[in-house]
Enzyme design. Structure first.
Site, PDB file in Angstrom:
ATOM      1  N   SER A  52      -9.973  -0.331   7.182  1.00 49.16           N
ATOM      2  CA  SER A  52      -9.365  -0.186   5.844  1.00 49.16           C
ATOM      3  C   SER A  52      -8.712  -1.446   5.287  1.00 49.16           C
ATOM      4  CB  SER A  52      -8.333   0.934   5.854  1.00 49.16           C
ATOM      5  OG  SER A  52      -8.975   2.180   5.807  1.00 49.16           O
ATOM      6  N   SER A 112      -9.665   1.759   2.959  1.00 48.80           N
ATOM      7  CA  SER A 112      -8.847   2.545   2.065  1.00 48.80           C
ATOM      8  C   SER A 112      -7.763   1.723   1.360  1.00 48.80           C
ATOM      9  CB  SER A 112      -8.148   3.653   2.857  1.00 48.80           C
ATOM     10  OG  SER A 112      -7.261   3.088   3.816  1.00 48.80           O
ATOM     11  N   LYS A 139       0.850  -1.186   0.000  1.00 47.04           N
ATOM     12  CA  LYS A 139       0.000   0.000   0.000  1.00 47.04           C
ATOM     13  C   LYS A 139       0.890   1.242   0.000  1.00 47.04           C
ATOM     14  CE  LYS A 139      -3.811   2.098   2.665  1.00 47.04           C
ATOM     15  NZ  LYS A 139      -4.672   1.991   3.841  1.00 47.04           N
TER      16      LYS A 139
END
Ligand code: PLP
Length: 827
Positions: free
Chosen positions: A175, A151, A76
């Site tokens: 997330s 997210s 990420k």
């Protein structure tokens, strides 16, 4: 190898058996990731990955490599990576290249894992749908119109789409858990303090936690083992966790385990019925497996969201103060220092980040600090105390994959409490439509979760768009433009006049079954017993459904060509199976090649579904292809479903059926019908031929669901088989003429089209227009009123193509050609 292995453990075994190399896996992951169409990636680090892969191969060769050595993974883009851009999904960090890597990255580097690149996310991890990235939203690979969750959506999607074998995300308020759920992979937020956050861009420091995504629970445990553990650089780590073997008890199951189910979690306002259903389904599975569910109470649950919504923006506003144009990334010069700050932050942050910073700054400001922030901290402590030692399953408050673009009503509306201490001034009332509130009264979803998850056919959407529009030329629907030949229609009328209006045998009228038996003998040289081995069905559609339901057990894998007919994947899923698409492509005439099928076979493979001539590509299989597939079926003891609805519609080649090959009659369910070759789509007649033991099971489902095929249709079909050969040949000749015209037209226009040898579809590649297939089909319809179907409706490998059906008059094909030429000329 054309696909990555299914799991880290499988890849690790292949690496150790020298059946693949880290370099091959890295190249494949890079190739797939470069081809990604979900906007999952912000940066792909090809050179870095190849250097790591070569080092991993050397280590594997030396013989003492850890399990993650040579495994491709995705990071990420909020996790810092030395010399590799790190943006946190924000313009304000564009161009920022960290001087060091986060501890978690260093730990994976030390294991020899191969980082392929950085994944997209909601800006600074603020969001739950991945629509808040400054670099565009991430799409759900299962359905591009749905969000993947956020997210850490890019990381979840990279795993779900088979681009890497695991990924790291971060989870502050769901997330990791939410995108894992919405993309169907395994994700976990580890306990706060078990994973070092050193080098991770901070959002809400007392809540942020790094965690893994992978395809299996075991893989998640392997990654956790690699990243867990104390780090002297992170003062918030818990120190008293034993770092033991997380996989030790994995195969012990849950029998005897006590699981607390907080009752308050099921009365959370705004929880979608689909989410609740999924959680209840999971609880049922645990119970079935022997776990004991115990209702517990977490009485302060209601305050959790209020507390979260104070602490999270407050910490964010403080953490994000450092982005000022001086130290990192973006800098927009102003006439003085203050103006430089203002311009940099004004341009650099997106609207969601700004909203949260404003809210957080307010909560932290003089006079409010005690009333909000300190109070929230106190309530958090109380919540922690009431939770005590209860280990609970926590349903995520969120969506079951809502449509992209249906934005939250106010920043992070998913976090806004009902009676919370913070309520944004302009907050709209909680969204409850009349339908939703009625739904709530039932407490459980009114509909089946498996069915809910199946998207409606991508083809239908296009039919609906054109219905009622004047001047439209449809190359969309896959059905003959010919009216059913007279003789067949008259036979049906005669049967009605003769009073044949009752139910027939469940198997279908005897003369029709006999005619089918003769027909198959004549065409394929294979005889089926009309008494016990033939079932007349409601089109081939029902035959496919019955075949799948009568033979699959839960979890059985079925190999299918990608792209292929839209009903196969839902049919397999509804029957409890798992579709395993095998890529076909233009370079190999869209054939389903035995070597590719072989690569997809696992211990769970139950069957191969062959639908050739193929819808949508028009491809046919060669004799060698069929022989190869027959050999695999025999070697691995697999069933074959042969959907031969287009068997008569071939041009310049002879259709061969897999049942003609030695031994295949007894492991194949042969499916054929009248819709296409005899221009009888509306009559709904098809049939299945298979060993008696299979037909007997299929017949039971058929008996209890439809009883029999409408009688008049059966008589029309009987006439078609008895006297319809000339009609078939006439129509095939006509299709062939149209095929040549359409094929030439597409190729002349620069829309490269492989020559279809069967069915009645062309499948041109439209990528030269710069549009994707959905845009192409939609714009062509709106601007020139020509209907085609986007190739992606038939599978991932259909992307970049459209399906155009030439079962329409030459005149219309010519006119459509003119319109497409105009359209392409403008593109
Ligand atoms: N199988 C394939 C490959 C098809 O293309 C279709 C229809 O388009 C069907 C089955 C369903 O046919 P039927 O009308 O016989 O139900």
């Amino acid at each position: 190898m054309t696909e990555l292995p299914r799991s880290v453990t499988e890849a690790a075994a292949l690496l150790r058996a020298r059946k693949t190399s880290a370099l091959e896996l890295a190249d494949l992951a890079l190739q797939r990731s470069h081809a990604d169409r979900h906007n999952a990636w912000l940066h792909l680090s090809d050179d870095h990955a190849r250097v790591q892969a070569r080092a991993a191969d050397a280590r594997l060769g030396a013989g003492d490599a850890p399990l993650l050595t040579g495994i491709p993974w995705a990071c990420k883009d909020i996790i810092g990576t030395k010399k590799i851009p790190t943006t946190a999904g924000s313009r304000i960090l564009e161009g920022y290249i960290p001087a060091y890597s986060a501890t978690v990255v260093e730990r994976l580097d030390a294991q020899g894992a191969v980082m392929v690149g950085k994944t997209n996310l909601d800006e600074f991890a603020m969001g739950s749908s991945n629509e808040n990235s400054a670099f565009g939203p991430v799409k759900n690979p299962w359905c591009a119109e749905r969000v993947p969750g956020g997210s850490s959506g890019g990381s979840a999607v990279a795993v779900a789409a088979g681009e890497v074998l695991f990924a790291l995300g971060t989870d502050t308020g769901g997330s990791i858990r939410q995108p894992a759920a919405l993309t169907g992979v395994v994700g976990m937020k580890p306990t706060y303090g078990r994973v070092p956050r050193w080098g991770v861009v901070a959002f809400a420091s007392s809540l942020d936690q790094v965690g893994p995504f992978a395809n299996t629970v075991e893989d998640v445990a392997i990654v956790c083992e690699a990243i867990f553990g104390k780090d002297p650089n992170d003062a918030t780590m818990v120190t008293d966790f034993p770092n033991d073997d997380l996989r030790r008890d994995l195969d012990k199951g849950v029998k005897g385990m006590r699981i607390g189910v907080p009752k308050e979690y099921f009365s959370v306002e705004g929880m979608e019925p689909g989410v609740e259903r999924a959680v209840r389904d999971a609880l049922n599975v645990l119970e079935r497996e022997g776990a004991k569910l115990e209702e517990v109470s977490l009485s302060l649950t209601d305050h959790g969201l209020a507390v979260y919504y104070i602490i999270q923006p407050a910490e964010a506003s403080s953490n994000l103060a450092r982005y000022d144009g001086i130290r990192y990334g973006l800098r927009v010069e102003g006439p003085d220092l203050l103006e430089t700050y203002r311009r940099t932050r004004g341009d650099g942050f997106g609207p969601e980040v700004k909203r949260r910073m404003i809210l957080g700054t307010y909560a932290l400001s003089a006079g409010y600090y005690d009333a909000y922030y300190v109070k929230a901290q106190k309530v958090r402590t109380l919540i922690k105390e009431t939770a005590g030692n209860i280990g609970a399953l926590r349903p995520q408050r969120g969506t079951s994959g809502r449509l992209a673009g249906h934005r939250e009503r106010l920043p992070g509306a998913h976090h806004v409490p009902r009676r919370g201490v913070v309520r944004a001034r302009h907050s709209a009332p909680p969204r409850t439509t009349e339908g939703e509130s009625r739904m709530k009264a039932t407490r459980r979803s009114l509909t089946n979760a498996k069915v809910e998850r199946i998207p409606a056919s991508g083809i239908r959407r296009f039919f609906d768009l054109v219905s009622g529009t004047e001047g439209v030329i449809s190359l969309g629907v896959g059905e003959p433009d010919f009216i059913t030949p007279d003789r067949f229609r008259e036979a049906a009328v005669r049967s009605i006049k003769d009073g044949k209006t009752k139910y027939t045998s469940n198997y279908g009228i005897r003369p029709l079954r006999e005619a089918i038996s003769d027909h198959t003998q004549k065409l394929r040289g294979v005889r089926y017993d009309p008494e016990r081995e033939i079932l007349v069905t409601v089109g081939v559609s029902e035959a496919v459904d019955l075949a799948l339901r009568a033979t699959l057990n839960d979890g059985d894998e079925v190999i299918i060509a990608d792209p292929s007919y839209v009903a196969y994947v839902p049919g397999i899923v509804l029957a409890g199976g798992v579709p395993v698409p095998v890529a076909t492509d233009e370079r190999h005439d869209f054939r389903l090649r035995p070597e590719d099928v072989e690569g997809a076979i696992t211990s769970r493979t139950r069957a191969i579904l062959i639908g050739f001539p193929n819808n949508p590509t028009g491809a046919v299989l060669t004799e060698d292809d069929l022989k190869g597939i027959a050999r695999l079926a025999d070697e691995h003891d697999l069933l074959v479903y042969a959907d031969e609805i287009y068997d008569r519609l071939v041009y310049g080649v002879r259709h061969r059926s897999i049942i003609e090959f030695p031994g295949m009659r007894d492991r194949t369910i042969y499916l054929a019908g009248f819709s296409k070759s005899y221009a009888m789509t509306g009559w709904r007649v098809g049939y299945a031929c298979a060993p008696a033991a299979v037909i007997e099971q299929m017949m039971k489902i058929h008996q209890y669901t439809v009883m029999c095929v409408p009688t008049a249709g059966q008589y029309a079909a009987l006439e078609a088989l008895r006297t319809g050969e000339d009609e078939v040949l006439r129509m095939v000749g006509e299709y062939d003429r149209r095929r040549k015209v359409m094929l030439k037209r597409f190729n002349d226009l620069g829309l490269h089209c492989f020559e279809p040898r069967g069915a009645f579809y062309c499948f041109p590649n439209i990528t030269s227009t710069g549009m994707d297939d959905e845009q192409f089909a939609e714009r062509l319809l709106l601007e020139e009123k020509v209907v085609t179907v986007p190739g992606s409706a038939f599978g991932e490998r259909g992307r970049g193509h459209v399906r155009a059906c030439y079962a329409t008059s030459l005149e219309k094909i010519e006119e459509a050609g003119e319109r497409i030429a105009r359209f392409v000329g403008r593109a």
